[in-house]
Write a protein that holds these residues in place. Sequence first.
Motif, PDB file in Angstrom:
ATOM      1  N   UNK A 294       3.057  57.540  78.383  1.00  0.00           N
ATOM      2  CA  UNK A 294       1.948  57.605  77.441  1.00  0.00           C
ATOM      3  C   UNK A 294       2.031  58.875  76.596  1.00  0.00           C
ATOM      4  N   UNK A 295       2.427  59.977  77.212  1.00  0.00           N
ATOM      5  CA  UNK A 295       2.619  61.212  76.459  1.00  0.00           C
ATOM      6  C   UNK A 295       3.760  61.097  75.458  1.00  0.00           C
ATOM      7  N   UNK A 296       4.859  60.448  75.876  1.00  0.00           N
ATOM      8  CA  UNK A 296       5.996  60.251  74.970  1.00  0.00           C
ATOM      9  C   UNK A 296       5.601  59.358  73.797  1.00  0.00           C
ATOM     10  N   UNK A 297       4.857  58.263  74.079  1.00  0.00           N
ATOM     11  CA  UNK A 297       4.416  57.355  73.015  1.00  0.00           C
ATOM     12  C   UNK A 297       3.517  58.079  72.023  1.00  0.00           C
ATOM     13  N   UNK A 298       2.693  58.994  72.514  1.00  0.00           N
ATOM     14  CA  UNK A 298       1.817  59.752  71.612  1.00  0.00           C
ATOM     15  C   UNK A 298       2.635  60.640  70.678  1.00  0.00           C
ATOM     16  N   UNK A 299       3.670  61.261  71.208  1.00  0.00           N
ATOM     17  CA  UNK A 299       4.529  62.087  70.367  1.00  0.00           C
ATOM     18  C   UNK A 299       5.270  61.240  69.332  1.00  0.00           C
ATOM     19  N   UNK A 300       5.699  60.051  69.725  1.00  0.00           N
ATOM     20  CA  UNK A 300       6.361  59.150  68.774  1.00  0.00           C
ATOM     21  C   UNK A 300       5.396  58.719  67.677  1.00  0.00           C
ATOM     22  N   UNK A 301       4.142  58.510  68.034  1.00  0.00           N
ATOM     23  CA  UNK A 301       3.129  58.141  67.046  1.00  0.00           C
ATOM     24  C   UNK A 301       2.960  59.262  66.020  1.00  0.00           C
ATOM     25  N   UNK A 302       2.957  60.496  66.490  1.00  0.00           N
ATOM     26  CA  UNK A 302       2.839  61.630  65.569  1.00  0.00           C
ATOM     27  C   UNK A 302       4.024  61.667  64.617  1.00  0.00           C
ATOM     28  N   UNK A 303       5.238  61.485  65.142  1.00  0.00           N
ATOM     29  CA  UNK A 303       6.434  61.512  64.288  1.00  0.00           C
ATOM     30  C   UNK A 303       6.409  60.379  63.271  1.00  0.00           C
ATOM     31  N   UNK A 304       5.923  59.206  63.676  1.00  0.00           N
ATOM     32  CA  UNK A 304       5.849  58.069  62.755  1.00  0.00           C
ATOM     33  C   UNK A 304       4.862  58.352  61.620  1.00  0.00           C
ATOM     34  N   UNK A 307       6.368  60.716  59.231  1.00  0.00           N
ATOM     35  CA  UNK A 307       7.374  60.013  58.434  1.00  0.00           C
ATOM     36  C   UNK A 307       6.719  59.266  57.282  1.00  0.00           C
ATOM     37  N   UNK A 308       5.604  58.589  57.550  1.00  0.00           N
ATOM     38  CA  UNK A 308       4.894  57.871  56.489  1.00  0.00           C
ATOM     39  C   UNK A 308       4.349  58.850  55.447  1.00  0.00           C
ATOM     40  N   UNK A 309       3.840  59.974  55.894  1.00  0.00           N
ATOM     41  CA  UNK A 309       3.322  60.977  54.957  1.00  0.00           C
ATOM     42  C   UNK A 309       4.432  61.524  54.059  1.00  0.00           C
ATOM     43  N   UNK A 310       5.616  61.705  54.615  1.00  0.00           N
ATOM     44  CA  UNK A 310       6.726  62.221  53.813  1.00  0.00           C
ATOM     45  C   UNK A 310       7.150  61.227  52.743  1.00  0.00           C
ATOM     46  N   UNK A 311       6.948  59.932  53.015  1.00  0.00           N
ATOM     47  CA  UNK A 311       7.301  58.900  52.024  1.00  0.00           C
ATOM     48  C   UNK A 311       6.303  58.840  50.870  1.00  0.00           C
ATOM     49  N   UNK A 312       5.041  59.174  51.150  1.00  0.00           N
ATOM     50  CA  UNK A 312       3.991  59.036  50.138  1.00  0.00           C
ATOM     51  C   UNK A 312       3.692  60.345  49.428  1.00  0.00           C
ATOM     52  N   UNK A 313       4.317  61.441  49.831  1.00  0.00           N
ATOM     53  CA  UNK A 313       4.045  62.714  49.187  1.00  0.00           C
ATOM     54  C   UNK A 313       4.652  62.760  47.794  1.00  0.00           C
ATOM     55  N   UNK A 314       3.973  63.438  46.887  1.00  0.00           N
ATOM     56  CA  UNK A 314       4.435  63.547  45.510  1.00  0.00           C
ATOM     57  C   UNK A 314       5.510  64.636  45.373  1.00  0.00           C
ATOM     58  N   UNK A 315       6.471  64.476  44.470  1.00  0.00           N
ATOM     59  CA  UNK A 315       7.457  65.518  44.258  1.00  0.00           C
ATOM     60  C   UNK A 315       6.785  66.825  43.852  1.00  0.00           C
ATOM     61  N   UNK A 316       7.213  67.894  44.475  1.00  0.00           N
ATOM     62  CA  UNK A 316       6.648  69.188  44.154  1.00  0.00           C
ATOM     63  C   UNK A 316       5.478  69.579  45.015  1.00  0.00           C
ATOM     64  N   UNK A 317       5.002  68.630  45.881  1.00  0.00           N
ATOM     65  CA  UNK A 317       3.916  68.980  46.779  1.00  0.00           C
ATOM     66  C   UNK A 317       4.399  70.038  47.775  1.00  0.00           C
ATOM     67  N   UNK A 318       3.548  70.955  48.085  1.00  0.00           N
ATOM     68  CA  UNK A 318       3.911  72.014  48.999  1.00  0.00           C
ATOM     69  C   UNK A 318       4.115  71.526  50.386  1.00  0.00           C
TER      70      UNK A 318
END
Length: 318
Positions: A294-304, A307-318
């Motif tokens: 359950x702890x490992x799954x929680x860490x995987x959820x954070x990484x996922x 990952x989604x946030x990195x795809x939706x971030x605008x170029x030049x965002x800090x």
Amino acid sequence: MNKRIAVILPACNEEVTIREVILAFHASIPEASIYVIDNNSKDRTGVLAAGALMEAGIPGRVISEPRQGKGNALRRAFQEVHADVYVLADADLTYPANRARDLMRPVLDGDADMVVGDRHSGGHYSEQNKRRLHGFGNDMVRNLINLFFKSNLRDVMSGYRVFSRTFVKNYAILVEGFQVETDMTLHALDKRFRIVEVPIEYVDRPAGSFSKLNTISDGARVLFTIAQILRYYRPFAFFGSIALIAMLLGLLAGVPVIHDWLTHRYIYHVPLAILAASLGTVSVGMLSIGLLLDGIAHQQQIRYELHLLSQTSEPGDG
């Protein structure tokens, strides 16, 4: 809108209906490209689909996937087809093409990542569906999913869906057969994608068209898929349930042993004592595994999520 729309039609031995399905979706969404995934058909499905696309001047093509199974067909489609909105439907005339825009609207408006055509709320599904045991299995699976994921979905096995590009390009299809609809529903729930259900009218297959579903074997695969998803995404619930069952059985086996000790200060039921101790050990082990995973799954959820946030971030965002 300037949105690329792709209609995905997995098809296996659908020569009776494929042409009509293609023309119906083209009439409903003329700006869409249509892709027929010929999933190892033994009839003229691929030939008729290619002919219909060419004659009507519809953009798209027939994609061949020799590995049997709807999951394999969708994996090939999601790898090769690039669009902003994906419309998925069966190629058997059971889903109304004229409702495609209703399903697309929440995705186009940014209100949903996956829209499901709800057969149970929109029409006479129970009357049209002739497989009563199949319907019972659908209800059981839906209730299990709603219980474990605290959701309130009406139709988890509908084959009529619309997806955003974000969902499609971040969904790893690991199942091969018709359990793929259940798998994508569970994936959406676990990864917190937004799901919207739109009531639709369902019509049974026309004469001469035959279902590839097997109620018993496909139902068993769906239940196995749910067990696998719980093992991967809800490990504490999965292993905790096993731990609870083992503990209860251990207590049951230990009742005569405890009675022996309290009454005679001697244990006569030695095999039951060994069984009770073993079940207790299993219970503790399963609980420990569940907590760890359950702890490992929680860490995987954070990484996922990152990952989604990195795809939706605008170029030049800090």
